[in-house]
Design a protein around this motif. Structure first.
Motif, mmCIF file in Angstrom:
data_model
loop_
_atom_site.group_PDB
_atom_site.id
_atom_site.type_symbol
_atom_site.label_atom_id
_atom_site.label_comp_id
_atom_site.label_asym_id
_atom_site.label_seq_id
_atom_site.Cartn_x
_atom_site.Cartn_y
_atom_site.Cartn_z
ATOM 1 N N LEU A 1 6.033 -7.724 5.564
ATOM 2 C CA LEU A 1 7.512 -7.350 5.942
ATOM 3 C C LEU A 1 7.830 -6.183 6.817
ATOM 4 O O LEU A 1 7.964 -6.697 8.199
ATOM 5 C CB LEU A 1 8.457 -7.718 5.041
ATOM 6 C CG LEU A 1 9.589 -8.395 4.419
ATOM 7 C CD1 LEU A 1 10.247 -8.411 3.637
ATOM 8 C CD2 LEU A 1 9.431 -9.672 5.782
ATOM 9 N N ARG A 2 6.709 -5.314 6.549
ATOM 10 C CA ARG A 2 6.883 -4.044 7.899
ATOM 11 C C ARG A 2 5.790 -3.962 8.691
ATOM 12 O O ARG A 2 6.212 -3.360 10.278
ATOM 13 C CB ARG A 2 6.006 -2.785 6.209
ATOM 14 C CG ARG A 2 7.039 -1.980 5.306
ATOM 15 C CD ARG A 2 6.448 -1.429 4.861
ATOM 16 N NE ARG A 2 7.375 -0.398 3.731
ATOM 17 C CZ ARG A 2 7.650 -0.192 2.859
ATOM 18 N NH1 ARG A 2 5.862 -0.692 2.363
ATOM 19 N NH2 ARG A 2 8.235 0.831 1.923
ATOM 20 N N MET A 3 5.137 -4.812 8.409
ATOM 21 C CA MET A 3 4.195 -5.125 9.934
ATOM 22 C C MET A 3 5.070 -6.162 10.491
ATOM 23 O O MET A 3 4.986 -5.864 12.683
ATOM 24 C CB MET A 3 2.558 -6.191 9.707
ATOM 25 C CG MET A 3 1.856 -5.554 8.429
ATOM 26 S SD MET A 3 1.197 -6.251 7.994
ATOM 27 C CE MET A 3 -0.569 -7.648 9.223
ATOM 28 N N VAL A 4 5.526 -7.486 10.084
ATOM 29 C CA VAL A 4 5.811 -8.409 10.994
ATOM 30 C C VAL A 4 7.387 -7.624 11.745
ATOM 31 O O VAL A 4 7.842 -7.609 12.928
ATOM 32 C CB VAL A 4 6.844 -9.318 10.187
ATOM 33 C CG1 VAL A 4 7.637 -10.532 10.863
ATOM 34 C CG2 VAL A 4 5.568 -10.336 9.953
ATOM 35 N N ASP A 5 7.977 -6.477 10.562
ATOM 36 C CA ASP A 5 9.150 -6.153 11.476
ATOM 37 C C ASP A 5 8.623 -5.103 12.531
ATOM 38 O O ASP A 5 9.840 -5.369 13.702
ATOM 39 C CB ASP A 5 10.021 -4.905 10.347
ATOM 40 C CG ASP A 5 10.853 -4.048 10.698
ATOM 41 O OD1 ASP A 5 12.207 -4.841 11.008
ATOM 42 O OD2 ASP A 5 11.074 -2.772 10.400
ATOM 43 N N HIS A 6 7.795 -4.152 12.441
ATOM 44 C CA HIS A 6 7.286 -3.659 13.961
ATOM 45 C C HIS A 6 7.028 -4.396 15.342
ATOM 46 O O HIS A 6 7.115 -4.640 15.694
ATOM 47 C CB HIS A 6 6.306 -2.810 12.993
ATOM 48 C CG HIS A 6 5.803 -1.792 14.479
ATOM 49 N ND1 HIS A 6 6.391 -0.838 15.061
ATOM 50 C CD2 HIS A 6 4.856 -2.142 15.169
ATOM 51 C CE1 HIS A 6 5.893 0.016 16.028
ATOM 52 N NE2 HIS A 6 4.625 -1.072 16.359
ATOM 53 N N LEU A 7 5.932 -5.377 14.881
ATOM 54 C CA LEU A 7 5.898 -6.524 15.657
ATOM 55 C C LEU A 7 6.916 -7.276 16.165
ATOM 56 O O LEU A 7 7.852 -7.150 17.471
ATOM 57 C CB LEU A 7 5.097 -7.523 15.181
ATOM 58 C CG LEU A 7 3.174 -7.252 14.476
ATOM 59 C CD1 LEU A 7 2.607 -8.194 13.878
ATOM 60 C CD2 LEU A 7 2.658 -6.776 16.091
ATOM 61 N N ALA A 8 7.469 -7.187 15.866
ATOM 62 C CA ALA A 8 9.553 -7.758 15.975
ATOM 63 C C ALA A 8 9.838 -6.974 17.058
ATOM 64 O O ALA A 8 11.010 -7.384 18.162
ATOM 65 C CB ALA A 8 9.970 -8.780 15.227
ATOM 66 N N GLU A 9 9.573 -5.914 16.930
ATOM 67 C CA GLU A 9 10.363 -4.844 17.977
ATOM 68 C C GLU A 9 9.572 -4.671 18.950
ATOM 69 O O GLU A 9 9.701 -3.644 19.976
ATOM 70 C CB GLU A 9 11.187 -3.531 17.023
ATOM 71 C CG GLU A 9 11.276 -3.645 16.327
ATOM 72 C CD GLU A 9 12.096 -2.634 14.942
ATOM 73 O OE1 GLU A 9 11.507 -1.144 15.458
ATOM 74 O OE2 GLU A 9 12.903 -2.542 14.179
ATOM 75 N N SER A 10 8.130 -4.989 19.184
ATOM 76 C CA SER A 10 7.379 -4.471 20.235
ATOM 77 C C SER A 10 7.691 -4.963 21.086
ATOM 78 O O SER A 10 8.094 -6.552 21.235
ATOM 79 C CB SER A 10 5.476 -4.377 19.405
ATOM 80 O OG SER A 10 6.140 -3.431 17.860
ATOM 81 N N ASN A 11 7.124 -4.902 22.326
ATOM 82 C CA ASN A 11 6.944 -5.828 23.330
ATOM 83 C C ASN A 11 5.398 -6.660 23.857
ATOM 84 O O ASN A 11 4.920 -5.778 24.890
ATOM 85 C CB ASN A 11 7.411 -5.223 24.540
ATOM 86 C CG ASN A 11 8.928 -5.229 24.638
ATOM 87 O OD1 ASN A 11 9.567 -5.907 24.094
ATOM 88 N ND2 ASN A 11 9.584 -4.196 24.642
ATOM 89 N N GLY A 12 4.975 -6.703 22.944
ATOM 90 C CA GLY A 12 3.664 -7.499 23.406
ATOM 91 C C GLY A 12 2.772 -7.387 22.174
ATOM 92 O O GLY A 12 2.755 -6.947 20.991
ATOM 93 N N PRO A 13 1.264 -7.056 22.161
ATOM 94 C CA PRO A 13 0.342 -7.051 21.116
ATOM 95 C C PRO A 13 0.452 -5.551 20.874
ATOM 96 O O PRO A 13 0.836 -4.659 21.654
ATOM 97 C CB PRO A 13 -1.269 -7.700 21.976
ATOM 98 C CG PRO A 13 -0.558 -8.145 23.141
ATOM 99 C CD PRO A 13 0.492 -7.932 23.391
#
Length: 133
Positions: A35-47
């Protein structure tokens, strides 16, 4: 008359998602580290580089800044993400992982977006939800 529907449940969220897909997403996101991984990725713009993600997740787990992480903490988190959590998220079609570039990116999915609206991510230290074994 407006009926109070209360808080969303797995059943009400899953009703908008195919049953098998809902089970797969709930299983993939049942771990606080993922969940922490996905949370950060959701806030990121791209890879995002897996190395950077490991530092961020380790910082979330310990409640210390990224710059304050020990090499051992970072390495342990990186290895656990790489060997355990990334493959699970890739298999569930939650993320794409580029092995050559060592980057990870959230898959653009309406089902996943719907589910993530109701997810609460712990950002502080919690021994029970560490990415490291």
């Amino acid at each position: 008359m407006i009926k109070n529907l209360g808080s969303p449940t797995e059943e009400t969220i899953a009703s908008g998602i195919r049953d098998a897909r809902a089970v797969e997403l709930f299983d993939a996101l049942s771990d606080q580290c993922r969940l922490r991984m996905v949370d950060h990725l959701a806030e990121s713009n791209g890879p995002v580089a897996l190395a950077d993600l490991a530092q961020i997740v380790a910082a979330m787990e310990t409640g210390t800044p990224v710059e304050g992480q020990s090499e051992d903490s970072y390495r342990t988190t990186y290895l656990n993400l790489y060997h355990n959590h990334v493959p699970k998220l890739v298999h569930a079609d939650v993320v794409d992982y580029d092995e050559n570039r060592k980057t990870i990116e959230l898959v653009d999915s309406a089902e996943l977006s719907t589910l993530l609206q109701f997810v609460v991510v712990e950002r502080g230290p919690n021994e029970a939800s560490k990415c490291s074994p």
